[in-house]
Design a protein around this motif. Structure first.
Motif, PDB file in Angstrom:
ATOM      1  N   THR A  27       0.829  -1.199   0.000  1.00 14.39           N
ATOM      2  CA  THR A  27       0.000   0.000   0.000  1.00 14.39           C
ATOM      3  C   THR A  27       0.866   1.252   0.000  1.00 14.39           C
ATOM      4  N   THR A  33      -5.548   3.850  -3.991  1.00 13.05           N
ATOM      5  CA  THR A  33      -6.559   2.810  -4.039  1.00 13.05           C
ATOM      6  C   THR A  33      -7.210   2.830  -5.421  1.00 13.05           C
ATOM      7  N   LYS A  34      -8.019   1.834  -5.708  1.00  5.39           N
ATOM      8  CA  LYS A  34      -8.679   1.757  -7.005  1.00  5.39           C
ATOM      9  C   LYS A  34      -9.616   2.950  -7.200  1.00  5.39           C
ATOM     10  N   ALA A  35     -10.315   3.354  -6.163  1.00  2.66           N
ATOM     11  CA  ALA A  35     -11.218   4.497  -6.259  1.00  2.66           C
ATOM     12  C   ALA A  35     -10.444   5.776  -6.558  1.00  2.66           C
ATOM     13  N   GLU A  36      -9.292   5.948  -5.930  1.00  3.75           N
ATOM     14  CA  GLU A  36      -8.472   7.134  -6.188  1.00  3.75           C
ATOM     15  C   GLU A  36      -7.941   7.124  -7.619  1.00  3.75           C
ATOM     16  N   LYS A  37      -7.549   5.953  -8.120  1.00  9.24           N
ATOM     17  CA  LYS A  37      -7.076   5.847  -9.500  1.00  9.24           C
ATOM     18  C   LYS A  37      -8.191   6.193 -10.487  1.00  9.24           C
ATOM     19  N   ASP A  38      -9.398   5.681 -10.238  1.00  7.63           N
ATOM     20  CA  ASP A  38     -10.533   5.984 -11.110  1.00  7.63           C
ATOM     21  C   ASP A  38     -10.848   7.472 -11.101  1.00  7.63           C
ATOM     22  N   LYS A  41      -8.218   9.331 -13.093  1.00 12.56           N
ATOM     23  CA  LYS A  41      -8.394   9.082 -14.524  1.00 12.56           C
ATOM     24  C   LYS A  41      -9.532   9.939 -15.081  1.00 12.56           C
TER      25      LYS A  41
END
Length: 70
Positions: A27, A33-38, A41
């Protein structure tokens, strides 16, 4: 006399603790996290789209309006 312990439970608990420690280091290393990456983007595509919409039209051979190739 001491109470007997279940060695399978001890082994599995140790494995879970090792996985948790490795996950915590990953980490820190890999960051978002995946939500932060989305979210990042979506923000990047939105800002690129807005920037493209605000770009000035230029001639294919330069911004000074000269129709001849250099």
């Amino acid at each position: 006399m001491s109470k007997p312990i279940n060695l399978n439970k001890v082994r599995k608990a140790r494995a879970r603790a090792d996985k948790k420690a490795r996950a915590d280091t990953n980490t820190v290393v890999f960051g978002m996290t995946k939500a932060e990456k989305d979210h990042a983007k979506r923000e990047n595509t939105r800002s690129a789209r807005d920037l493209d919409g605000k770009a000035a039209e230029t001639s294919p051979y330069g911004a000074n309006g000269n129709p001849k190739k250099p």
